[in-house]
Motif scaffolding. Structure first.
Motif, PDB file in Angstrom:
ATOM      1  N   CYS A  43      39.108  48.926  80.335  1.00  0.00           N
ATOM      2  CA  CYS A  43      38.918  47.639  81.008  1.00  0.00           C
ATOM      3  C   CYS A  43      37.660  46.948  80.471  1.00  0.00           C
ATOM      4  O   CYS A  43      36.627  47.597  80.252  1.00  0.00           O
ATOM      5  CB  CYS A  43      38.787  47.892  82.507  1.00  0.00           C
ATOM      6  SG  CYS A  43      38.664  46.383  83.477  1.00  0.00           S
ATOM      7  N   HIS A  45      35.883  44.995  82.067  1.00  0.00           N
ATOM      8  CA  HIS A  45      34.911  44.787  83.145  1.00  0.00           C
ATOM      9  C   HIS A  45      33.864  45.893  83.132  1.00  0.00           C
ATOM     10  O   HIS A  45      32.705  45.634  82.820  1.00  0.00           O
ATOM     11  CB  HIS A  45      35.635  44.710  84.510  1.00  0.00           C
ATOM     12  CG  HIS A  45      34.716  44.506  85.661  1.00  0.00           C
ATOM     13  ND1 HIS A  45      34.768  45.284  86.788  1.00  0.00           N
ATOM     14  CD2 HIS A  45      33.696  43.629  85.835  1.00  0.00           C
ATOM     15  CE1 HIS A  45      33.810  44.876  87.629  1.00  0.00           C
ATOM     16  NE2 HIS A  45      33.157  43.872  87.077  1.00  0.00           N
ATOM     17  N   GLU A  46      34.299  47.134  83.426  1.00  0.00           N
ATOM     18  CA  GLU A  46      33.337  48.246  83.415  1.00  0.00           C
ATOM     19  C   GLU A  46      33.924  49.469  82.724  1.00  0.00           C
ATOM     20  O   GLU A  46      33.674  50.603  83.156  1.00  0.00           O
ATOM     21  CB  GLU A  46      32.889  48.588  84.834  1.00  0.00           C
ATOM     22  CG  GLU A  46      31.939  47.553  85.429  1.00  0.00           C
ATOM     23  CD  GLU A  46      31.461  47.913  86.826  1.00  0.00           C
ATOM     24  OE1 GLU A  46      31.822  48.983  87.345  1.00  0.00           O
ATOM     25  OE2 GLU A  46      30.724  47.089  87.398  1.00  0.00           O
ATOM     26  N   ASP A  47      34.718  49.237  81.694  1.00  0.00           N
ATOM     27  CA  ASP A  47      35.213  50.323  80.837  1.00  0.00           C
ATOM     28  C   ASP A  47      36.085  51.356  81.541  1.00  0.00           C
ATOM     29  O   ASP A  47      36.179  52.495  81.073  1.00  0.00           O
ATOM     30  CB  ASP A  47      34.036  51.070  80.168  1.00  0.00           C
ATOM     31  CG  ASP A  47      33.590  50.350  78.916  1.00  0.00           C
ATOM     32  OD1 ASP A  47      34.386  49.582  78.354  1.00  0.00           O
ATOM     33  OD2 ASP A  47      32.427  50.571  78.506  1.00  0.00           O
ATOM     34  N   TYR A  48      36.706  51.014  82.618  1.00  0.00           N
ATOM     35  CA  TYR A  48      37.571  51.985  83.302  1.00  0.00           C
ATOM     36  C   TYR A  48      38.783  52.279  82.426  1.00  0.00           C
ATOM     37  O   TYR A  48      39.292  51.400  81.729  1.00  0.00           O
ATOM     38  CB  TYR A  48      38.015  51.429  84.659  1.00  0.00           C
ATOM     39  CG  TYR A  48      38.484  52.491  85.607  1.00  0.00           C
ATOM     40  CD1 TYR A  48      37.581  53.225  86.372  1.00  0.00           C
ATOM     41  CD2 TYR A  48      39.836  52.784  85.722  1.00  0.00           C
ATOM     42  CE1 TYR A  48      38.003  54.214  87.236  1.00  0.00           C
ATOM     43  CE2 TYR A  48      40.277  53.777  86.585  1.00  0.00           C
ATOM     44  CZ  TYR A  48      39.350  54.483  87.342  1.00  0.00           C
ATOM     45  OH  TYR A  48      39.783  55.462  88.193  1.00  0.00           O
ATOM     46  N   CYS A  62      43.920  46.987  86.491  1.00  0.00           N
ATOM     47  CA  CYS A  62      42.887  48.019  86.486  1.00  0.00           C
ATOM     48  C   CYS A  62      42.668  48.465  87.930  1.00  0.00           C
ATOM     49  O   CYS A  62      42.418  47.629  88.806  1.00  0.00           O
ATOM     50  CB  CYS A  62      41.576  47.463  85.918  1.00  0.00           C
ATOM     51  SG  CYS A  62      40.224  48.671  85.992  1.00  0.00           S
ATOM     52  N   ASN A  64      40.246  49.998  89.240  1.00  0.00           N
ATOM     53  CA  ASN A  64      38.858  50.120  89.683  1.00  0.00           C
ATOM     54  C   ASN A  64      38.451  48.921  90.554  1.00  0.00           C
ATOM     55  O   ASN A  64      37.976  49.092  91.679  1.00  0.00           O
ATOM     56  CB  ASN A  64      37.954  50.266  88.466  1.00  0.00           C
ATOM     57  CG  ASN A  64      36.670  50.979  88.784  1.00  0.00           C
ATOM     58  OD1 ASN A  64      36.553  51.607  89.837  1.00  0.00           O
ATOM     59  ND2 ASN A  64      35.708  50.896  87.904  1.00  0.00           N
ATOM     60  N   HIS A  65      38.619  47.729  90.009  1.00  0.00           N
ATOM     61  CA  HIS A  65      38.317  46.530  90.812  1.00  0.00           C
ATOM     62  C   HIS A  65      39.431  45.489  90.696  1.00  0.00           C
ATOM     63  O   HIS A  65      39.214  44.310  90.930  1.00  0.00           O
ATOM     64  CB  HIS A  65      36.997  45.887  90.382  1.00  0.00           C
ATOM     65  CG  HIS A  65      35.862  46.853  90.222  1.00  0.00           C
ATOM     66  ND1 HIS A  65      35.475  47.355  88.987  1.00  0.00           N
ATOM     67  CD2 HIS A  65      35.052  47.427  91.140  1.00  0.00           C
ATOM     68  CE1 HIS A  65      34.462  48.194  89.139  1.00  0.00           C
ATOM     69  NE2 HIS A  65      34.185  48.253  90.436  1.00  0.00           N
ATOM     70  N   PHE A  66      40.585  45.926  90.201  1.00  0.00           N
ATOM     71  CA  PHE A  66      41.807  45.100  90.200  1.00  0.00           C
ATOM     72  C   PHE A  66      41.784  43.896  89.262  1.00  0.00           C
ATOM     73  O   PHE A  66      42.387  42.870  89.561  1.00  0.00           O
ATOM     74  CB  PHE A  66      42.199  44.705  91.628  1.00  0.00           C
ATOM     75  CG  PHE A  66      42.384  45.913  92.505  1.00  0.00           C
ATOM     76  CD1 PHE A  66      43.485  46.742  92.330  1.00  0.00           C
ATOM     77  CD2 PHE A  66      41.434  46.250  93.439  1.00  0.00           C
ATOM     78  CE1 PHE A  66      43.634  47.892  93.098  1.00  0.00           C
ATOM     79  CE2 PHE A  66      41.576  47.395  94.216  1.00  0.00           C
ATOM     80  CZ  PHE A  66      42.680  48.220  94.049  1.00  0.00           C
ATOM     81  N   ALA A  67      41.084  44.011  88.130  1.00  0.00           N
ATOM     82  CA  ALA A  67      41.279  43.014  87.071  1.00  0.00           C
ATOM     83  C   ALA A  67      42.745  43.073  86.664  1.00  0.00           C
ATOM     84  O   ALA A  67      43.364  44.138  86.660  1.00  0.00           O
ATOM     85  CB  ALA A  67      40.395  43.329  85.865  1.00  0.00           C
ATOM     86  N   PRO A  80      38.111  40.620  88.264  1.00  0.00           N
ATOM     87  CA  PRO A  80      37.820  41.165  89.591  1.00  0.00           C
ATOM     88  C   PRO A  80      37.174  40.088  90.460  1.00  0.00           C
ATOM     89  O   PRO A  80      36.422  39.253  89.947  1.00  0.00           O
ATOM     90  CB  PRO A  80      36.835  42.289  89.322  1.00  0.00           C
ATOM     91  CG  PRO A  80      36.940  42.579  87.883  1.00  0.00           C
ATOM     92  CD  PRO A  80      37.405  41.333  87.209  1.00  0.00           C
TER      93      PRO A  80
HETATM   94  S1  FES Z   1      36.447  48.291  85.679  1.00  0.00           S
HETATM   95 FE1  FES Z   1      38.374  47.307  85.601  1.00  0.00          FE
HETATM   96  S2  FES Z   1      38.197  45.829  87.134  1.00  0.00           S
HETATM   97 FE2  FES Z   1      36.250  46.738  87.129  1.00  0.00          FE
END
Ligand code: FES
Length: 106
Positions: A43, A45-48, A62, A64-67, A80
């Motif tokens: 991701c 956003h934060e590499d999830y 994603c 993690n925070h639903f991107a 997100p």
């Molecule tokens: S890490 Fe994917 S939405 Fe935050």
């Protein structure tokens, strides 16, 4: 650019996500109905790890925070909540030959 086999067509069903390693590159393979797509695996956003995400209504989410991303080209459908803009995923061409899924990478 070259094509690399990443798995059997029959090993994935509609909505499945699979992480594939091509040389040193990790690629996310996404099956939606009978179409296969390939994007970067993490991701923006934060590499999830997106192989732990899911597909909903034809979009890659994603967990993690639903991107939300568009599987066919990696574009951002929605970032997100409250995060501001995030970058798109990389997108790779795919094809199926003799029951094998192939991805084109440099
Ligand atoms: S890490 Fe994917 S939405 Fe935050």
């Amino acid at each position: 650019m070259a094509w690399f086999k990443v798995g059997k067509e029959t090993s994935m069903k509609d909505g499945d996500l699979m992480k594939a390693k091509v040389n040193e590159l990790e690629v996310l393979i996404i099956r939606i109905k009978n179409n296969f797509y390939a994007t970067s695996c993490y991701c923006t956003h934060e590499d999830y790890d997106l192989s732990e995400g899911f597909v909903d209504d034809g979009k890659l989410i994603c967990p993690n925070h639903f991107a939300t991303f568009e599987p066919s080209n990696g574009s951002v459908v929605s970032p997100p909540e409250g995060s501001g803009d995030i970058s798109p995923l990389k997108s790779y061409k795919t094809k199926v030959e003799n029951g094998e899924i192939l991805v084109e990478v440099a």
